[in-house]
Scaffold this motif. Structure first.
Motif: not given
Ligand code: AVI
Length: 331
Positions: A1, A41, A49, A52, A58, A164-165, A169, A209, A216, A219, A283, A285
């Motif tokens: 990303m 990553y 990922f 996930i 998800y 992928g949104s 992030n 999540y 997750t 991850f 993170e 999101s």
């Molecule tokens: C890559 N990104 C859009 C994922 C998100 O949902 O923010 C990364 C992720 N983190 C935890 N699950 C997925």
């Protein structure tokens, strides 16, 4: 990303290694502690990922694929004959394949990613399946200016794709600067197609999540394993716990790693003292409404030009245009 482009490699070259060490040490000294999400990553993190995206909780990847399949014909109309499609931070080519198959008159496809090796592998697969299309990979960080190949610069229209949104992030000010940079790179009379996850009930977000299979969590935890391996740290992952929750006030899912006890950890020669319950923020999101993404994009000159959602209204694909006049005004 990107900054969020997903480098798939287990060992970083030495200049990036010191950037990694600096970012981790700086983030761990900061209160509340934090580590940039781009470091998820490595090879193992990229594979996790992908896993996930296959978990039943998800929904984003499935919903976005549904939108692209259902509306490929309409989305393809944004790409007239001879246009060039530029994908920002192209990871796997699963999504773009749907659009390429629906746009036989496209002249060029330009996947852009920080990881040149992965780009070449993906490009070779696409060349075999779309022999009429020029595939022109560019290894670059999508958050900074870079030059497009001549064929794309000379195309009548350039269409950016940011699925992928991944925009979620970014912090909102980073998202705005990405949109500004994309306009400069694509130039006048360009379009941008963005996949963005929508605000929805907290239960849906919290379970997306916190999948039952714990992928997750794995991850998130892999970040500690990576820091141990690459920076000679001695994190004990069993002494940390995955926390993910929807922060309603800020419209974002936050991920953290919480210390299960008072402990000392050595990282790149420094000792970090954790209190019991103290967390490392790993993170954000961000989730948008149709209007909040539109407002962000309009603020930097992109004009809304189409929008599609999945049947549940969980995810959106939004299109924007940028005109010559707006580009001049932004300069
Ligand atoms: C890559 N990104 C859009 C994922 C998100 O949902 O923010 C990364 C992720 N983190 C935890 N699950 C997925």
């Amino acid at each position: 990303m990107v900054a969020l482009a997903r480098p798939r490699r287990s060992q970083l070259p030495s200049d990036e290694l010191s950037a990694f060490a600096n970012d981790v040490l700086e983030g761990l000294r900061f209160m509340p502690r934090r580590i940039p999400a781009k470091y998820f990553y490595d090879d193992a993190g990229s594979a996790l990922f992908e896993k996930i995206t296959e978990q039943p909780e998800y929904y984003p990847t499935r919903c976005e694929m549904e939108i692209l399949r259902e509306h490929a014909g309409e989305i393809a109309k944004l790409m007239p004959e001879g246009a060039a499609l530029v994908e920002f931070g192209s990871g796997s080519n699963k999504k773009v394949r749907i659009l390429l198959a629906a746009s036989p008159k496209l002249a060029a496809y330009v996947p852009v990613d920080i990881n040149g090796q992965m780009l070449e592998e993906e490009a070779a697969e696409l060349r075999a399946d779309f022999p009429q299309l020029k595939i022109l990979p560019v290894a670059a960080d999508i958050c900074y200016p870079f030059d497009l190949p001549r064929e794309a610069r000379e195309a009548p229209v350039r269409v950016g794709l940011f699925p992928g949104s991944t925009i979620g992030n970014f912090e909102p000010h980073e998202a705005a600067s990405f949109l500004r940079n994309a306009a400069k790179i694509l130039g006048p009379n360009s379009r941008l197609i963005i996949g963005v996850d929508l605000i929805k009930p907290a239960e849906v977000l919290n379970s997306a999540y916190n999948d039952a299979a714990g992928v997750t969590a794995e991850f998130n935890m892999n970040l500690l394993t990576r820091i141990n391996r690459e920076l000679g740290a001695n994190f004990r992952p069993e002494c940390f716990e995955h926390h993910a929750f929807y922060n309603r006030e800020r419209n974002r899912v936050e991920m953290h790693l919480a210390s299960l006890k008072r402990q000392k950890v050595k990282v790149a020669g420094e000792t970090v003292d954790f209190r019991a319950g103290e967390t490392i923020h790993t993170e954000n999101s961000y989730k948008y409404s149709i209007d909040s993404l539109r407002a962000l994009a309009r603020g930097v000159g992109w004009v809304p030009d189409g929008m599609w959602t999945d049947a549940q209204g969980y995810f959106s694909v939004q299109a924007f245009t940028f005109t010559e006049e707006r580009l001049r005004a932004a300069e």
